[in-house]
Design a protein around this motif. Structure first.
Motif, PDB file in Angstrom:
ATOM      1  N   ALA A  87       0.860  -1.184   0.000  1.00  0.00           N
ATOM      2  CA  ALA A  87       0.000   0.000   0.000  1.00  0.00           C
ATOM      3  C   ALA A  87       0.893   1.230   0.000  1.00  0.00           C
ATOM      4  CB  ALA A  87      -0.924   0.011   1.217  1.00  0.00           C
ATOM      5  N   PRO A  88       0.424   2.341  -0.562  1.00  0.00           N
ATOM      6  CA  PRO A  88       1.264   3.546  -0.653  1.00  0.00           C
ATOM      7  C   PRO A  88       1.343   4.266   0.684  1.00  0.00           C
ATOM      8  CG  PRO A  88      -0.930   4.034  -1.428  1.00  0.00           C
ATOM      9  CD  PRO A  88      -0.914   2.552  -1.122  1.00  0.00           C
ATOM     10  N   THR A  89       2.153   5.304   0.714  1.00  0.00           N
ATOM     11  CA  THR A  89       2.169   6.192   1.877  1.00  0.00           C
ATOM     12  C   THR A  89       0.815   6.876   1.950  1.00  0.00           C
ATOM     13  OG1 THR A  89       4.543   6.541   1.710  1.00  0.00           O
ATOM     14  CG2 THR A  89       3.279   8.203   2.906  1.00  0.00           C
ATOM     15  N   LEU A  90       0.138   6.641   3.055  1.00  0.00           N
ATOM     16  CA  LEU A  90      -1.275   7.016   3.128  1.00  0.00           C
ATOM     17  C   LEU A  90      -1.560   7.780   4.410  1.00  0.00           C
ATOM     18  CD1 LEU A  90      -4.021   6.527   1.627  1.00  0.00           C
ATOM     19  CD2 LEU A  90      -4.357   4.599   3.174  1.00  0.00           C
ATOM     20  N   THR A  91      -2.277   8.899   4.264  1.00  0.00           N
ATOM     21  CA  THR A  91      -2.823   9.608   5.417  1.00  0.00           C
ATOM     22  C   THR A  91      -4.330   9.428   5.379  1.00  0.00           C
ATOM     23  OG1 THR A  91      -1.047  11.242   5.476  1.00  0.00           O
ATOM     24  CG2 THR A  91      -3.098  11.829   6.568  1.00  0.00           C
ATOM     25  N   GLN A  92      -4.824   8.577   6.233  1.00  0.00           N
ATOM     26  CA  GLN A  92      -6.256   8.286   6.257  1.00  0.00           C
ATOM     27  C   GLN A  92      -6.976   9.398   7.009  1.00  0.00           C
ATOM     28  OE1 GLN A  92      -7.701   5.546   4.789  1.00  0.00           O
ATOM     29  NE2 GLN A  92      -9.669   6.526   5.224  1.00  0.00           N
ATOM     30  N   GLY A  93      -7.961   9.995   6.388  1.00  0.00           N
ATOM     31  CA  GLY A  93      -8.714  11.047   7.045  1.00  0.00           C
ATOM     32  C   GLY A  93      -8.741  12.306   6.218  1.00  0.00           C
ATOM     33  N   GLY A  94      -8.976  13.430   6.875  1.00  0.00           N
ATOM     34  CA  GLY A  94      -9.069  14.668   6.130  1.00  0.00           C
ATOM     35  C   GLY A  94      -9.239  15.866   7.023  1.00  0.00           C
ATOM     36  N   LEU A  95      -9.310  17.020   6.383  1.00  0.00           N
ATOM     37  CA  LEU A  95      -9.489  18.301   7.054  1.00  0.00           C
ATOM     38  C   LEU A  95     -10.970  18.680   6.981  1.00  0.00           C
ATOM     39  CD1 LEU A  95      -6.515  20.205   5.340  1.00  0.00           C
ATOM     40  CD2 LEU A  95      -6.417  18.662   7.312  1.00  0.00           C
ATOM     41  N   PHE A  96     -11.547  19.067   8.118  1.00  0.00           N
ATOM     42  CA  PHE A  96     -12.961  19.418   8.169  1.00  0.00           C
ATOM     43  C   PHE A  96     -13.124  20.799   8.789  1.00  0.00           C
ATOM     44  CE2 PHE A  96     -12.966  14.931   7.618  1.00  0.00           C
ATOM     45  CZ  PHE A  96     -14.162  14.584   7.010  1.00  0.00           C
ATOM     46  N   LEU A  97     -14.096  21.538   8.280  1.00  0.00           N
ATOM     47  CA  LEU A  97     -14.454  22.846   8.808  1.00  0.00           C
ATOM     48  C   LEU A  97     -15.913  22.823   9.240  1.00  0.00           C
ATOM     49  CD1 LEU A  97     -12.959  25.190   6.034  1.00  0.00           C
ATOM     50  CD2 LEU A  97     -11.871  24.509   8.178  1.00  0.00           C
ATOM     51  N   LYS A  98     -16.240  23.601  10.262  1.00  0.00           N
ATOM     52  CA  LYS A  98     -17.626  23.705  10.689  1.00  0.00           C
ATOM     53  C   LYS A  98     -18.314  24.821   9.900  1.00  0.00           C
ATOM     54  CE  LYS A  98     -17.397  21.791  15.353  1.00  0.00           C
ATOM     55  NZ  LYS A  98     -18.296  20.671  15.002  1.00  0.00           N
ATOM     56  N   ALA A  99     -19.499  24.498   9.390  1.00  0.00           N
ATOM     57  CA  ALA A  99     -20.253  25.479   8.611  1.00  0.00           C
ATOM     58  C   ALA A  99     -21.733  25.174   8.731  1.00  0.00           C
ATOM     59  CB  ALA A  99     -19.817  25.468   7.149  1.00  0.00           C
ATOM     60  N   ASP A 100     -22.542  26.169   8.398  1.00  0.00           N
ATOM     61  CA  ASP A 100     -23.994  26.046   8.449  1.00  0.00           C
ATOM     62  C   ASP A 100     -24.563  26.535   7.127  1.00  0.00           C
ATOM     63  OD1 ASP A 100     -26.651  25.861   9.122  1.00  0.00           O
ATOM     64  OD2 ASP A 100     -26.662  27.639  10.417  1.00  0.00           O
ATOM     65  N   PHE A 101     -25.368  25.695   6.470  1.00  0.00           N
ATOM     66  CA  PHE A 101     -26.058  26.075   5.245  1.00  0.00           C
ATOM     67  C   PHE A 101     -27.500  26.446   5.587  1.00  0.00           C
ATOM     68  CE2 PHE A 101     -22.469  23.883   3.520  1.00  0.00           C
ATOM     69  CZ  PHE A 101     -22.302  24.332   2.218  1.00  0.00           C
ATOM     70  N   ARG A 102     -27.999  27.531   4.966  1.00  0.00           N
ATOM     71  CA  ARG A 102     -29.357  27.983   5.227  1.00  0.00           C
ATOM     72  C   ARG A 102     -30.055  28.276   3.901  1.00  0.00           C
ATOM     73  NH1 ARG A 102     -28.773  31.977  10.533  1.00  0.00           N
ATOM     74  NH2 ARG A 102     -27.447  30.565  11.767  1.00  0.00           N
ATOM     75  N   ASN A 103     -31.317  27.841   3.823  1.00  0.00           N
ATOM     76  CA  ASN A 103     -32.073  28.056   2.592  1.00  0.00           C
ATOM     77  C   ASN A 103     -33.565  28.069   2.898  1.00  0.00           C
ATOM     78  OD1 ASN A 103     -31.768  28.214  -0.451  1.00  0.00           O
ATOM     79  ND2 ASN A 103     -33.271  26.567  -0.288  1.00  0.00           N
ATOM     80  N   ASP A 104     -34.265  29.087   2.407  1.00  0.00           N
ATOM     81  CA  ASP A 104     -35.722  29.206   2.586  1.00  0.00           C
ATOM     82  C   ASP A 104     -36.134  29.046   4.039  1.00  0.00           C
ATOM     83  OD1 ASP A 104     -36.115  29.683  -0.092  1.00  0.00           O
ATOM     84  OD2 ASP A 104     -36.575  27.595  -0.579  1.00  0.00           O
ATOM     85  N   GLY A 105     -35.375  29.639   4.944  1.00  0.00           N
ATOM     86  CA  GLY A 105     -35.730  29.602   6.346  1.00  0.00           C
ATOM     87  C   GLY A 105     -35.302  28.355   7.092  1.00  0.00           C
ATOM     88  N   THR A 106     -34.698  27.380   6.391  1.00  0.00           N
ATOM     89  CA  THR A 106     -34.215  26.148   7.026  1.00  0.00           C
ATOM     90  C   THR A 106     -32.704  26.211   7.187  1.00  0.00           C
ATOM     91  OG1 THR A 106     -36.012  24.835   6.081  1.00  0.00           O
ATOM     92  CG2 THR A 106     -34.070  23.641   6.840  1.00  0.00           C
TER      93      THR A 106
END
Length: 738
Positions: free
Chosen positions: A256-275
């Protein structure tokens, strides 16, 4: 070969997208974002199994100290996409050959199955080696990618993957590299240059040690590392355990190759039509230039990706190939959780797609925050700033926009693009200008590009009464770092000139003329997409050449004129790539009256040709009446054929309907030799009997015996007046001839 016959006109109006499209372009969130590219080189640096250090763990390195992998031992450079969403680094089959991986005996024997948004592929795992990178802003010399290697940084003892020849992916510098360094994305240092007959456009990239912090940028979004422990250790490759039993070198043929399992995550909020979705962890991926929501999240926001008609569609290229038309919708608002300044973006384009969670196999991510959200901003990605004693956790530092908005301000009907007074802020357009051309005065306005020009982006828009038009003259090239969007009331016309952009989107306007449109970014193929507007090659008869992909979607219209059967006598589109042809096809005959072109049975016209595949699924056609037409696609050409002509008495201009235009042809034909004669009764004489033939069949259409319209009595009286005048003239002429 697929044949579709069309005997009658199928009339259908173009469906324009909702007003959100117009607003979105002005709000500054483009459909696609930047694509960060770096220059990489490979060396023979690795730790053997007898090393005092763990041999299968990658080590950070400064400038290269080993031997370069290539056919001659000198450094070879390749472009690679900096992709924080890729668990391993990859090279294309072409790069595999150029680095001479096999000849340098770094080829492996084990394949790795990798997957992504569009499917899976098998790639070969290399033996461990050294990989070095830096931004293309550091290039030197005459070669487009020549780099002073002392400016590069890297990792050694890294096993990478070689893509199969059929893969559409570029080379990729993945998360194993990016997780061990602070990555600086300099939007204020845009790089545009030619390589391999393609235009490369990327922000400059530099790498710093972990803990470098925001380098002057205050606003930061905390990064969630998933799983976090993977980012605290040097990334490993997995050696082949079968080698232990065979007593072989454990650095040969990793499993198997050199592997970094996982990722970078950011917190965000999507809003549409009042939801509101509420704060969720969204995957941050520099390899994604579009923003993505899972299908469920999109449905929760009121856009059902299965039942609702999308606002737009986007082709997505991934590990398993290309998805042709992923549905997209406009979201009212996204709020990225930040410290040191808010980041709220409105009218955000996002596609609905379920993507595997890199930190939790078997699950999907809530969505991906693509680079289109951060277009025109400097960014710093630091997975662990606290190493430098800064006291803050992993962060994405986000600057204010570094581009400047410039709006058309000329108060004349036509003005020069390069004139400072043509813009709301004095100056000549340059690469940092985000340009909008829209009407300033009532009526039509034209911006003329007569010499080469480069801007960040271009938006052309107007309305039904007041239109804006950008004309690129012969010999001139208009280049954008990002994309071009043409909206309702906007026109983009090539008068022998060229467009060069990352992508071109027609969202309700018109693209016309003769010239060349190149779309893409170096090894990444772009697309001209006609979503809801009109594409009309020529101004009169002409040809558009598209270098890249071309898609005419279901609400798009294609307009062609036929002036003959020889090449150059009818409109064409030539695509150096693949094409998807949906929507409406409108074809008309070029010329007026006696000079109009008259097709004959057996005539054939290659309207669109492509070096790649053509997928044709036209919804409707508007074709000249009076003929039985056939549309054929042989996989690379869209052909229009005349199977037969339909005889219609009184149809003197052969357009399939007997109307006032045929009277004009008859009148102009009396006593003259013309291409279109009006001898309706076949007696060899253009006379009053032919007028009677026209009058008796007025309103008839080809294939129909129903009179659709009959002139009102007043209209008939008006038509009789010129007839009487013509008759007197004819009598006099005949008398003189005798």
């Amino acid at each position: 070969m697929v044949r579709r016959r069309w005997r009658r006109v199928v009339v259908g109006g173009a469906m324009l997208l909702c007003g959100a499209l117009h607003g979105s372009a002005q709000a500054g969130v483009p459909l696609a974002g930047f694509q960060p590219l770096v220059s990489i080189t490979l060396t023979d640096e690795f730790k053997d199994q007898n090393s005092a250090e763990t041999f299968f763990l990658a080590d950070n390195a400064g400038a290269p100290t080993g031997g370069y992998l290539s056919a001659n031992g000198s450094p070879h450079f390749e472009l690679a996409l900096l992709d924080t969403g890729a668990g391993a680094s990859l090279i294309t089959d072409r790069a595999h050959q150029a680095f001479d991986i096999d000849g340098n005996q770094f080829d492996g024997t084990v394949s790795q199955r990798l997957g992504g948004a569009t499917g899976f592929f098998e790639a070969i795992v290399s033996d461990p080696l050294g990989i070095y990178a830096t931004g293309v802003g550091q290039r030197t010399g005459s070669s487009p990618l020549a780099i002073d290697t002392t400016q590069m940084v890297g990792q050694t003892s890294v096993a990478i993957l070689s893509l199969p020849p059929e893969s559409e992916l570029p080379s990729v510098l993945g998360l194993p590299f990016a997780s061990q360094r602070s990555t600086l994305i300099h939007a204020d240092q845009p790089q545009i240059f030619r390589m391999d007959d393609r235009t490369v456009r990327t922000p400059n990239i530099t790498f710093d040690e972990l803990g470098a912090g925001g380098t002057g940028i205050t606003r930061r979004a905390p990064i969630i590392l998933k799983p976090s422990d993977q980012f605290l250790q040097p990334p490993p490759y997995i050696f082949n355990f079968e080698n232990i039993l065979g007593g072989e070198d454990l650095t040969e043929n990793p499993s198997a190759p050199t592997l970094t399992q996982g990722g970078l995550f950011l917190k965000a909020d999507f809003r549409n039509d009042g939801t509101a979705l509420g704060l969720q962890d969204f995957f941050f991926d520099t390899g994604a230039d579009v923003t993505v929501l899972s299908e469920l999240n999109m449905a929760l926001l009121g856009h059902d990706p299965v039942l609702d008609t999308p606002d737009f569609t986007i082709p997505i290229t991934g590990s398993g190939g290309t998805l042709a038309a992923v549905p997209g919708f406009y979201i009212d608002e996204i709020r990225v959780a930040t410290i040191g300044g808010t980041l709220i973006l409105t009218n955000v384009p996002a596609i609905a797609l379920d993507v595997t969670d890199p930190s939790s196999a078997g699950n999907i991510v809530p969505g991906i925050l693509g680079t289109n959200l951060f277009a025109g901003r400097n960014l710093v990605i630091d997975p662990n700033p606290s190493i430098g004693g800064g006291g803050v956790g992993p962060s994405l530092f986000i600057s204010d926009p570094v581009t400047t908005s410039h709006v058309w301000a000329a108060t004349t009907a036509t003005a020069d693009w390069h004139t400072p007074n043509s813009w709301n802020a004095a100056g000549i357009p340059d690469v940092m200008w985000a340009v909008t051309v829209s009407p300033v005065i009532a009526g039509a306005q034209t911006a003329t590009v007569a010499a080469d020009s480069t801007v960040w982006s271009l938006n052309v828009a107007g309305n039904a009464n007041d239109t804006a038009k950008v004309v690129v003259e012969n010999g001139a090239t208009l280049t954008t770092f990002s994309g071009i969007e043409v909206l309702d009331g906007g026109q983009l016309h090539l008068s022998g000139g060229n467009l060069d952009a990352q992508y071109v989107e027609n969202l309700g306007g018109k693209i016309s003329g003769s010239g060349q449109i190149e779309v893409g970014n170096g090894p990444i193929v772009g697309q001209l997409e006609n979503r809801a507007g009109t594409i009309a090659p020529g101004d009169g008869i002409g040809s558009l050449r598209i270098i890249g992909g071309f898609a005419n979607r279901v609400d798009g219209i294609l307009e062609f004129e036929l002036g003959g059967t020889a090449e150059g006598t009818y409109d064409t589109i030539v695509v150096d790539g693949s094409a998807v042809i949906e929507g409406e096809l409108h074809v008309s005959l070029f010329g007026l009256g006696a000079d109009a072109f008259v097709p004959q049975s057996g005539d054939q016209f290659t309207l669109i040709s492509a070096s790649g595949a053509i997928v044709e699924d036209l919804d409707s056609l508007t074709l000249p009446l009076g003929y039985n037409w056939a549309v054929e696609s042989d996989g690379q050409n869209l052909l229009l054929l005349v199977e037969s002509t339909a005889s219609l008495k009184g149809d003197y201009n052969h357009n399939g309907i007997v109307d006032a235009a045929d009277y004009t042809v008859w009148k102009d034909s009396i006593g003259s030799q013309v291409k279109l004669d009006a001898d309706g009764n076949g007696n060899g004489i253009i006379d009053a009997a032919d007028y009677t033939c026209w009058k008796d069949n007025f309103g008839q259409t080809a294939g129909s015996v129903t009179v659709n319209s009959v002139p009102e009595p007043a209209a008939i009286a008006l038509l009789f007046v010129p007839f009487l005048l013509a008759r007197r003239w004819t009598t006099a002429a005949t008398a003189d001839a005798r």
